[in-house]
Design an enzyme around this catalytic site. Structure first.
Site, mmCIF file in Angstrom:
data_model
loop_
_atom_site.group_PDB
_atom_site.id
_atom_site.type_symbol
_atom_site.label_atom_id
_atom_site.label_comp_id
_atom_site.label_asym_id
_atom_site.label_seq_id
_atom_site.Cartn_x
_atom_site.Cartn_y
_atom_site.Cartn_z
ATOM 1 N N LYS A 107 20.679 68.862 33.635
ATOM 2 C CA LYS A 107 20.296 68.180 32.405
ATOM 3 C C LYS A 107 18.922 67.535 32.502
ATOM 4 C CE LYS A 107 24.956 67.545 30.635
ATOM 5 N NZ LYS A 107 25.818 67.917 31.781
HETATM 6 C C1 LIG Z 1 26.911 68.728 31.501
HETATM 7 C C2 LIG Z 1 27.373 69.483 32.692
HETATM 8 C C3 LIG Z 1 28.063 70.690 32.577
HETATM 9 C C4 LIG Z 1 28.432 71.268 31.234
HETATM 10 O O1 LIG Z 1 27.302 71.719 30.528
HETATM 11 P P1 LIG Z 1 27.402 71.962 28.931
HETATM 12 O O2 LIG Z 1 26.015 72.300 28.509
HETATM 13 O O3 LIG Z 1 27.901 70.693 28.346
HETATM 14 O O4 LIG Z 1 28.356 73.076 28.744
HETATM 15 C C5 LIG Z 1 28.407 71.361 33.733
HETATM 16 N N1 LIG Z 1 28.124 70.856 34.957
HETATM 17 C C6 LIG Z 1 27.471 69.689 35.112
HETATM 18 C C7 LIG Z 1 27.215 69.183 36.479
HETATM 19 C C8 LIG Z 1 27.078 68.962 33.991
HETATM 20 O O5 LIG Z 1 26.445 67.809 34.157
#
Ligand SMILES: *Cc1c(COP(=O)(O)O)cnc(C)c1O
Length: 437
Positions: A107
């Protein structure tokens, strides 16, 4: 370029409006009105291009009409201050390591990009009114967004997270920053946090007083840049001579990450198919099996960033596929893993191949391992560094994994949060009082 709402009941927005609003007024999610196919030449040369050049080309296809090329290139290059390497785990299974950013999770890419793009648009406004970013997190969004926005002028960030449901390391990454960042500890689960954020956007009084925006994966400035690393992964496989029949397996919660991959595909990225890996929160797998989407309350798992019972980006998947389950099934398959499965995978992959998975990446790895054909090249997205889930991973491996220096820095900080009920009235009052201060 204009952005339309997936509910088709709101007027198309400019990029600046879509980024500032987050959610469309009709509660739909914004989508770019066109998805530009990149030229053949780009894909012929991609193996010789570096990450910044690849990402700039992708960003230009979306944002080039709205942001001058020098400014856009700067936003892209400042965002990507780290690499996204593809590492061979064994045979035809590769890990796309998305944890080399400041908060060690994927993210960071969307969080950093959005902060820079929003700051660009606010800087060009005459009023320069202060903006408040509100974001619900099940773990990693909060840290990526908070760190992405930290110290960015004119933008306050309020992070909502479910009390007791995120790991200590995750919590430290957004509760120790201070300055423009406030953490609200909500007595409820992630879906409660998400509901509070959505209600705030719908509340007339709040929106008359504050300029609110969302940094959840519904925001186009967080969601679209995630396409960058799919292209970068492909470029690396091409250099390794392994770019035929590529399958991406994406550990999914709110489905923002996989949707960005689908967009990359529509831009011409040569991918054969996708796999969406779920933990026990498997409404998407159920949709694939039955054609019926039944959102429900999330259940807690050891892959907690995927504990989502009503994925917001499902609306975008439906939009891309004309709401046809049959069309979705042609491109995307699904799978589901329990905590026990995840534990077994982490232990087995470490024992056999010496590779340490985090609980989310473990779903991605297992999804590939269970579904891949011998003529395919599989890439799973390793979405977080295993040390972010140290207690869980240590107990599975029976040894202590090392904590990277970047994480240790966060652990030294002192937690500061505001505890709050899951009642919208309380949240609203807090936001209004915050503005007066
Ligand atoms: C947010 C997250 C996900 C899921 O991603 P999405 O885009 O919400 O499907 C998977 N793994 C980790 C470590 C995350 O932080």
């Amino acid at each position: 370029m204009k952005y339309y709402s997936t509910n088709h009941k709101a007027a198309p927005a400019t990029l600046a409006e879509a980024v500032k609003k987050g959610l469309a007024p009709d509660k739909g999610l914004y989508m770019p009105e066109k998805i530009v196919r990149l030229p053949e030449e780009f894909f012929r040369n991609i193996g010789e291009m570096d990450f910044h050049d690849i990402a700039t080309a992708v960003a230009t296809a979306f944002f080039g009409e709205d942001i001058p090329s020098d400014d856009l290139k700067k936003i892209v290059c400042d965002t990507l201050s780290f690499d996204t390497p593809v590492v061979n785990v064994h045979d035809n299974i590769w890990s796309l390591e998305l944890f080399h950013g400041p908060t060690l999770a994927f993210k960071d890419v969307g969080g950093r990009f959005m902060a820079r793009m929003l700051s660009y648009f606010i800087g060009r406004e005459e009023s320069r009114k202060k903006v408040t970013v509100i974001v619900a997190t099940s773990g990693d969004t909060g840290s990526a967004v908070a760190n992405g926005f930290l110290g960015v002028d004119g933008i306050d960030v309020v992070v909502l997270y479910p009390e007791g449901k995120v790991s200590e390391i995750q919590e430290k990454q957004f509760t120790t920053l201070g300055r423009t960042i406030t953490a609200l500890e909500i007595a409820g689960n992630f879906d409660d946090c998400q509901r509070l954020v959505k209600s705030a956007f719908m509340d007339e009084e709040l929106n008359g007083t504050l300029t609110l925006t969302s940094a959840n994966s519904i925001n186009v400035a967080r969601f679209l840049p995630q396409a960058f690393y799919y292209f970068n992964a492909y470029a690396q496989l091409k250099r390794a001579g392994k770019a035929g029949n590529v399958v991406f397996c994406v550990p999914s919660g709110n489905f923002g990450n996989i949707t960005a991959g689908l967009i990359a595909w529509k831009m011409g990225l040569p991918v054969k198919r996708f796999i969406a890996a779920n933990n026990r929160n498997d409404v998407f797998l159920e949709y694939l099996q039955t054609g019926i989407y039944t959102p429900r309350a999330s259940v807690q798992t050891i892959a907690n960033a995927m504990d989502v019972g009503d994925p917001s980006n499902f609306a975008r998947v439906m939009d891309l596929y004309g709401s046809s389950a049959e069309a979705v099934r042609k491109d995307i398959s699904g799978c589901r893993y329990t905590d026990e499965d995840i534990r077994e995978t982490i232990a087995a992959v470490y024992e056999k191949y010496g590779y340490v998975l985090d609980p989310h990446g473990a779903c991605g790895y297992q999804g590939l391992s269970d579904n891949i054909g011998p003529d395919e090249t599989g890439i799973f997205l390793e979405t977080a560094h295993p040390a972010k889930f140290k207690d869980t991973v240590d107990s599975i491996l029976g040894r202590e994994i090392a904590i990277p220096a970047k994480l240790q820095e966060f652990m030294k900080g002192e937690k500061k949060s505001v505890r709050m009920s899951a009642d919208f009235g309380d949240f609203k009052k807090y936001l209004l009082e915050m503005t007066i201060k």
